[in-house]
Design a protein around this motif. Structure first.
Motif, PDB file in Angstrom:
ATOM      1  N   LYS A  42       8.924  -0.537  40.411  1.00  0.00           N
ATOM      2  CA  LYS A  42       8.078   0.477  41.027  1.00  0.00           C
ATOM      3  C   LYS A  42       6.622   0.317  40.594  1.00  0.00           C
ATOM      4  O   LYS A  42       5.716   0.792  41.284  1.00  0.00           O
ATOM      5  CB  LYS A  42       8.587   1.873  40.687  1.00  0.00           C
ATOM      6  CG  LYS A  42       9.899   2.206  41.382  1.00  0.00           C
ATOM      7  CD  LYS A  42      10.348   3.632  41.127  1.00  0.00           C
ATOM      8  CE  LYS A  42      11.616   3.944  41.918  1.00  0.00           C
ATOM      9  NZ  LYS A  42      12.109   5.326  41.693  1.00  0.00           N
ATOM     10  N   ASP A  73      10.133  -0.138  49.717  1.00  0.00           N
ATOM     11  CA  ASP A  73       9.362  -0.282  50.951  1.00  0.00           C
ATOM     12  C   ASP A  73      10.210  -0.934  52.038  1.00  0.00           C
ATOM     13  O   ASP A  73      10.029  -0.658  53.230  1.00  0.00           O
ATOM     14  CB  ASP A  73       8.121  -1.140  50.712  1.00  0.00           C
ATOM     15  CG  ASP A  73       7.180  -0.559  49.667  1.00  0.00           C
ATOM     16  OD1 ASP A  73       7.232   0.671  49.424  1.00  0.00           O
ATOM     17  OD2 ASP A  73       6.405  -1.341  49.087  1.00  0.00           O
ATOM     18  N   ARG A 111      14.777  10.262  52.322  1.00  0.00           N
ATOM     19  CA  ARG A 111      13.626  10.655  51.517  1.00  0.00           C
ATOM     20  C   ARG A 111      13.283  12.109  51.814  1.00  0.00           C
ATOM     21  O   ARG A 111      13.719  12.694  52.795  1.00  0.00           O
ATOM     22  CB  ARG A 111      12.408   9.778  51.846  1.00  0.00           C
ATOM     23  CG  ARG A 111      12.661   8.281  51.830  1.00  0.00           C
ATOM     24  CD  ARG A 111      12.788   7.739  50.415  1.00  0.00           C
ATOM     25  NE  ARG A 111      12.980   6.290  50.425  1.00  0.00           N
ATOM     26  CZ  ARG A 111      12.000   5.407  50.368  1.00  0.00           C
ATOM     27  NH1 ARG A 111      10.740   5.795  50.318  1.00  0.00           N
ATOM     28  NH2 ARG A 111      12.271   4.099  50.376  1.00  0.00           N
ATOM     29  N   GLU A 119       2.696  10.568  52.412  1.00  0.00           N
ATOM     30  CA  GLU A 119       1.677   9.742  51.776  1.00  0.00           C
ATOM     31  C   GLU A 119       2.309   8.497  51.151  1.00  0.00           C
ATOM     32  O   GLU A 119       1.739   7.401  51.199  1.00  0.00           O
ATOM     33  CB  GLU A 119       0.927  10.546  50.723  1.00  0.00           C
ATOM     34  CG  GLU A 119       0.066  11.671  51.293  1.00  0.00           C
ATOM     35  CD  GLU A 119      -0.976  11.171  52.276  1.00  0.00           C
ATOM     36  OE1 GLU A 119      -1.598  10.118  51.995  1.00  0.00           O
ATOM     37  OE2 GLU A 119      -1.152  11.808  53.338  1.00  0.00           O
ATOM     38  N   ARG A 120       3.497   8.653  50.550  1.00  0.00           N
ATOM     39  CA  ARG A 120       4.192   7.493  49.975  1.00  0.00           C
ATOM     40  C   ARG A 120       4.608   6.519  51.071  1.00  0.00           C
ATOM     41  O   ARG A 120       4.578   5.295  50.875  1.00  0.00           O
ATOM     42  CB  ARG A 120       5.405   7.951  49.163  1.00  0.00           C
ATOM     43  CG  ARG A 120       5.050   8.603  47.833  1.00  0.00           C
ATOM     44  CD  ARG A 120       6.267   8.766  46.954  1.00  0.00           C
ATOM     45  NE  ARG A 120       7.196   9.748  47.489  1.00  0.00           N
ATOM     46  CZ  ARG A 120       7.161  11.050  47.209  1.00  0.00           C
ATOM     47  NH1 ARG A 120       6.235  11.523  46.378  1.00  0.00           N
ATOM     48  NH2 ARG A 120       8.051  11.874  47.719  1.00  0.00           N
TER      49      ARG A 120
END
Length: 293
Positions: A42, A73, A111, A119-120
């Motif tokens: 991470k 991602d 998520r 934003e992530r």
């Protein structure tokens, strides 16, 4: 030329594909499952992955600004693969230009759907766009390499008042070809998205790719797995973490074990027989039935 103009110019050559918001099976590209394409940490990684094995070569390079795309991602690419395969199987047209709402991607990958999660997601899209890959996989010769980014371009779509309507992204030919071919895609357990460790996530994809549903399972030397992971940790640390994963048994659908052969540590994995009813429940996000009560 602005980024908006550049995106519009590229998009003019492609038909817009809008995925479904319905619950669908999660699919992953086998090439992404089998080889080291992502950072497993991470924390920001800028050191390249430079992998070579036989005719396979992979070079993954990151920018100092965004760092390398991570295995978390890659959930966006799993969403892309799942949408394309779902439409293909239904006889609907698909495209490399894909529209979605952040909520659809975040919900599919389990998520949160609040502002922080959005934003992530945007940060993940930036890493996917800025990470550069050069590989010989699916090229005609070992010396020929295809260079691309996981996302060629992406943009936010806003209404007249500046409110977000969704996002559009263009995925590369290399990835699109990998998911449009039925032979190159596998269904994965949606519980994959609940795995919190990068090494666990990477290991599940390797196990799913090679172990499949075979009764006899599959096995790898730990040193070979270390090479295929692209991880920055030394072999000793990697082996320690593998032993910890075997103790926890976190991979959905598989049992892991370790043994020693000719002085080498080896990881074996075998699929756990499942009830078809439980498979259907997991596909829509429900847990399997607890048969212990």
């Amino acid at each position: 030329m602005t980024a908006r103009t550049t995106f519009a110019s590229a998009a003019q050559q492609l038909d817009l594909f809008v995925g479904t918001s319905a619950a669908i099976a999660a699919r992953d590209a086998q090439d992404l499952m089998a080889w080291p394409f992502f950072s497993l940490a991470k924390s920001k990684r800028v050191k390249p992955i430079d992998f070579r094995m036989g005719d396979i070569s992979i070079l993954v390079e990151a920018t100092a600004e965004h760092g390398m795309a991570t295995i978390w991602d890659a959930d966006v690419l799993i969403w892309v693969a799942s949408q394309i395969v779902e439409a293909r199987d239904a006889g609907k047209p698909t495209s490399r230009l894909i529209a979605a709402t952040p909520h659809e991607i975040l919900a599919f990958t389990r998520r949160g759907t609040g502002k922080a999660a959005y934003e992530r997601l945007k940060a993940a899209l930036d890493r996917l766009q800025s990470t550069s890959i050069a590989t010989s996989i699916r090229q005609l010769g070992a010396r020929r390499r295809h260079r691309f980014s996981w996302i060629n371009e992406w943009r936010e779509c806003l209404d007249a008042n500046g409110r977000a309507l969704g996002i559009e992204m263009i995925v590369p030919d290399w990835l699109y070809e990998a998911v449009i071919d039925r032979a190159l895609v596998l269904t994965i357990d949606p519980a994959y998205f609940t795995l919190t460790g990068g090494l666990e996530r990477w290991l599940y994809r390797i196990v799913r790719k090679h172990g499949g549903k075979q009764k006899g399972g599959w096995s790898f030397d730990i040193a070979h797995l270390h090479l295929k992971s692209g991880a920055l940790s030394p072999l000793k640390r990697f082996a320690f973490e593998m032993r910890a994963i075997v103790r926890r048994q976190p991979l959905p659908g598989y049992t892991l074990s370790l043994d020693h052969q000719l002085g080498r540590e080896r990881l074996s994995f075998v699929a756990i027989p499942v009830d078809p009813f439980d498979v259907a429940r997991r596909r829509i996000g429900m847990p399997p039935v607890d048969k212990s009560v």
